[in-house]
Design a protein around this motif. Structure first.
Motif, PDB file in Angstrom:
ATOM      1  N   GLY A   6       0.801  -1.168  -0.021  1.00 19.07           N
ATOM      2  CA  GLY A   6       0.038   0.006  -0.058  1.00 19.07           C
ATOM      3  C   GLY A   6       0.669   1.239   0.046  1.00 19.07           C
ATOM      4  O   GLY A   6       2.005   1.364  -0.546  1.00 19.07           O
ATOM      5  N   GLY A   7       0.316   2.342   0.423  1.00 19.80           N
ATOM      6  CA  GLY A   7       0.848   3.445   0.405  1.00 19.80           C
ATOM      7  C   GLY A   7       0.608   4.425  -0.430  1.00 19.80           C
ATOM      8  O   GLY A   7       1.082   5.533  -0.423  1.00 19.80           O
ATOM      9  N   PHE A   8      -0.192   4.024  -1.397  1.00 23.87           N
ATOM     10  CA  PHE A   8      -0.452   4.721  -2.648  1.00 23.87           C
ATOM     11  C   PHE A   8      -1.598   5.127  -2.692  1.00 23.87           C
ATOM     12  O   PHE A   8      -2.542   4.791  -2.178  1.00 23.87           O
ATOM     13  N   GLN A   9      -1.880   6.378  -3.176  1.00 22.50           N
ATOM     14  CA  GLN A   9      -3.210   7.026  -3.237  1.00 22.50           C
ATOM     15  C   GLN A   9      -3.576   6.936  -4.635  1.00 22.50           C
ATOM     16  O   GLN A   9      -3.410   8.212  -5.249  1.00 22.50           O
ATOM     17  N   ALA A  31      -8.736   2.010 -18.624  1.00 23.82           N
ATOM     18  CA  ALA A  31      -8.793   2.816 -17.549  1.00 23.82           C
ATOM     19  C   ALA A  31      -7.694   3.824 -17.613  1.00 23.82           C
ATOM     20  O   ALA A  31      -7.822   5.093 -17.357  1.00 23.82           O
ATOM     21  N   LEU A  32      -6.728   3.362 -18.012  1.00 19.93           N
ATOM     22  CA  LEU A  32      -5.459   4.537 -18.256  1.00 19.93           C
ATOM     23  C   LEU A  32      -5.619   5.461 -19.196  1.00 19.93           C
ATOM     24  O   LEU A  32      -5.423   6.580 -19.241  1.00 19.93           O
ATOM     25  N   ALA A  33      -6.510   5.156 -20.446  1.00 16.18           N
ATOM     26  CA  ALA A  33      -6.915   6.089 -21.381  1.00 16.18           C
ATOM     27  C   ALA A  33      -7.677   7.090 -21.101  1.00 16.18           C
ATOM     28  O   ALA A  33      -7.607   8.214 -21.541  1.00 16.18           O
ATOM     29  N   GLY A  34      -8.330   6.689 -19.748  1.00 13.44           N
ATOM     30  CA  GLY A  34      -9.407   7.786 -19.295  1.00 13.44           C
ATOM     31  C   GLY A  34      -8.789   8.935 -18.178  1.00 13.44           C
ATOM     32  O   GLY A  34      -9.456   9.485 -17.520  1.00 13.44           O
ATOM     33  N   LEU A  35      -7.335   8.499 -17.814  1.00 11.65           N
ATOM     34  CA  LEU A  35      -6.757   9.259 -16.849  1.00 11.65           C
ATOM     35  C   LEU A  35      -5.856  10.525 -17.543  1.00 11.65           C
ATOM     36  O   LEU A  35      -5.459  10.266 -18.562  1.00 11.65           O
ATOM     37  N   ALA A  36      -5.576  11.464 -16.394  1.00 21.51           N
ATOM     38  CA  ALA A  36      -4.664  12.548 -17.127  1.00 21.51           C
ATOM     39  C   ALA A  36      -3.475  11.967 -16.821  1.00 21.51           C
ATOM     40  O   ALA A  36      -3.170  11.040 -15.868  1.00 21.51           O
ATOM     41  N   ALA A  37      -2.452  12.726 -17.689  1.00 26.38           N
ATOM     42  CA  ALA A  37      -1.057  12.129 -17.206  1.00 26.38           C
ATOM     43  C   ALA A  37      -0.511  12.471 -15.881  1.00 26.38           C
ATOM     44  O   ALA A  37      -1.114  13.527 -15.373  1.00 26.38           O
ATOM     45  N   GLY A  38       0.131  11.434 -15.480  1.00 25.36           N
ATOM     46  CA  GLY A  38       0.462  11.474 -14.034  1.00 25.36           C
ATOM     47  C   GLY A  38      -0.373  11.074 -12.904  1.00 25.36           C
ATOM     48  O   GLY A  38      -0.051  10.890 -11.763  1.00 25.36           O
ATOM     49  N   GLN A  39      -1.700  10.608 -13.516  1.00 21.09           N
ATOM     50  CA  GLN A  39      -2.664  10.133 -12.424  1.00 21.09           C
ATOM     51  C   GLN A  39      -2.127   8.617 -12.221  1.00 21.09           C
ATOM     52  O   GLN A  39      -1.628   7.912 -12.954  1.00 21.09           O
ATOM     53  N   LEU A  40      -2.561   8.170 -11.137  1.00 16.77           N
ATOM     54  CA  LEU A  40      -2.410   6.623 -10.599  1.00 16.77           C
ATOM     55  C   LEU A  40      -3.416   5.680 -10.528  1.00 16.77           C
ATOM     56  O   LEU A  40      -4.478   6.241 -10.070  1.00 16.77           O
ATOM     57  N   LEU A  41      -3.538   4.750 -11.268  1.00 18.30           N
ATOM     58  CA  LEU A  41      -4.439   3.555 -11.397  1.00 18.30           C
ATOM     59  C   LEU A  41      -3.832   2.330 -10.686  1.00 18.30           C
ATOM     60  O   LEU A  41      -2.824   2.063 -10.454  1.00 18.30           O
ATOM     61  N   GLU A  42      -5.052   2.155  -9.560  1.00 22.98           N
ATOM     62  CA  GLU A  42      -4.837   0.668  -8.793  1.00 22.98           C
ATOM     63  C   GLU A  42      -5.750  -0.032  -9.706  1.00 22.98           C
ATOM     64  O   GLU A  42      -6.917  -0.019  -9.864  1.00 22.98           O
ATOM     65  N   VAL A  43      -5.077  -1.449 -10.096  1.00 26.39           N
ATOM     66  CA  VAL A  43      -5.611  -2.463 -10.697  1.00 26.39           C
ATOM     67  C   VAL A  43      -5.720  -3.764  -9.805  1.00 26.39           C
ATOM     68  O   VAL A  43      -4.670  -3.956  -9.076  1.00 26.39           O
ATOM     69  N   GLU A  69       1.576  -5.774  -5.712  1.00 30.32           N
ATOM     70  CA  GLU A  69       1.693  -6.787  -4.343  1.00 30.32           C
ATOM     71  C   GLU A  69       0.718  -8.202  -4.482  1.00 30.32           C
ATOM     72  O   GLU A  69      -0.162  -7.882  -5.246  1.00 30.32           O
ATOM     73  N   GLN A  70       0.938  -8.997  -3.872  1.00 27.11           N
ATOM     74  CA  GLN A  70      -0.098 -10.368  -3.933  1.00 27.11           C
ATOM     75  C   GLN A  70      -0.917 -10.324  -2.535  1.00 27.11           C
ATOM     76  O   GLN A  70       0.049 -10.268  -1.348  1.00 27.11           O
ATOM     77  N   ARG A  71      -1.974 -10.197  -2.479  1.00 35.03           N
ATOM     78  CA  ARG A  71      -3.050 -10.239  -1.145  1.00 35.03           C
ATOM     79  C   ARG A  71      -3.627 -11.621  -1.333  1.00 35.03           C
ATOM     80  O   ARG A  71      -4.768 -11.511  -1.909  1.00 35.03           O
ATOM     81  N   ASP A  72      -3.473 -12.491  -0.563  1.00 35.06           N
ATOM     82  CA  ASP A  72      -3.841 -13.710  -1.046  1.00 35.06           C
ATOM     83  C   ASP A  72      -4.051 -14.139  -2.287  1.00 35.06           C
ATOM     84  O   ASP A  72      -3.021 -14.307  -3.159  1.00 35.06           O
ATOM     85  N   ASP A  73      -5.183 -14.476  -2.929  1.00 33.99           N
ATOM     86  CA  ASP A  73      -5.229 -14.493  -4.140  1.00 33.99           C
ATOM     87  C   ASP A  73      -5.662 -13.442  -5.183  1.00 33.99           C
ATOM     88  O   ASP A  73      -5.969 -13.554  -6.230  1.00 33.99           O
ATOM     89  N   VAL A  74      -5.540 -12.200  -4.509  1.00 37.14           N
ATOM     90  CA  VAL A  74      -5.698 -10.951  -5.408  1.00 37.14           C
ATOM     91  C   VAL A  74      -4.394 -10.301  -5.473  1.00 37.14           C
ATOM     92  O   VAL A  74      -3.488 -10.182  -4.856  1.00 37.14           O
ATOM     93  N   TYR A  75      -3.943  -9.973  -6.955  1.00 37.14           N
ATOM     94  CA  TYR A  75      -2.836  -9.156  -7.346  1.00 37.14           C
ATOM     95  C   TYR A  75      -3.113  -7.901  -7.519  1.00 37.14           C
ATOM     96  O   TYR A  75      -4.152  -7.445  -8.163  1.00 37.14           O
ATOM     97  N   VAL A  76      -2.372  -6.968  -6.949  1.00 38.60           N
ATOM     98  CA  VAL A  76      -2.520  -5.283  -7.096  1.00 38.60           C
ATOM     99  C   VAL A  76      -1.509  -4.507  -7.629  1.00 38.60           C
ATOM    100  O   VAL A  76      -0.349  -4.978  -7.410  1.00 38.60           O
ATOM    101  N   TYR A  77      -1.801  -3.712  -8.507  1.00 38.31           N
ATOM    102  CA  TYR A  77      -0.807  -3.152  -9.369  1.00 38.31           C
ATOM    103  C   TYR A  77      -1.144  -1.659  -9.126  1.00 38.31           C
ATOM    104  O   TYR A  77      -2.303  -1.279  -9.110  1.00 38.31           O
ATOM    105  N   TRP A  78      -0.044  -0.694  -8.997  1.00 36.12           N
ATOM    106  CA  TRP A  78      -0.225   0.682  -9.286  1.00 36.12           C
ATOM    107  C   TRP A  78       0.354   1.078 -10.494  1.00 36.12           C
ATOM    108  O   TRP A  78       1.734   1.097 -10.356  1.00 36.12           O
TER     109      TRP A  78
END
Length: 87
Positions: A6-9, A31-43, A69-78
């Motif tokens: 974590g630690g990401f917003q 989802a990235l296509a809909g963001l502005a440059a520099g914004q952060l996407l959590e997947v 990171e991997q949280r049990d059976d969920v993979y999280v990306y920023w």
């Protein structure tokens, strides 16, 4: 790239749980296509193949994989959207 907890917003959270390859990556690209440059996407994904797919995608694009990171059976990306609007 750091593999930390974590630690990401994120500006946007994409829940791709239950989707199989290549859908988590395709949804992330949309989802990235809909963001502005520099914004952060959590997947969030339950597809183990997404671990490789997200890293390969960011290696081959201008976007940055800030962490994952991997949280049990969920993979999280920023993923930070590239500053170039053409990415």
């Amino acid at each position: 790239m750091s593999e930390q907890t974590g630690g990401f917003q994120p500006d946007t959270v994409l829940d791709a749980c239950g989707l199989h390859c290549p859908l988590p990556l395709l949804k992330a690209k949309q989802a990235l296509a809909g963001l502005a440059a520099g914004q952060l996407l959590e997947v969030r994904s339950t597809d183990a193949g997404s671990w490789r797919d997200m890293a390969s995608f960011t290696d081959q694009s201008a976007h940055t994989l800030e962490g994952r990171e991997q949280r049990d059976d969920v993979y999280v990306y920023w993923i930070r959207k590239a500053g170039d609007a053409n990415s």
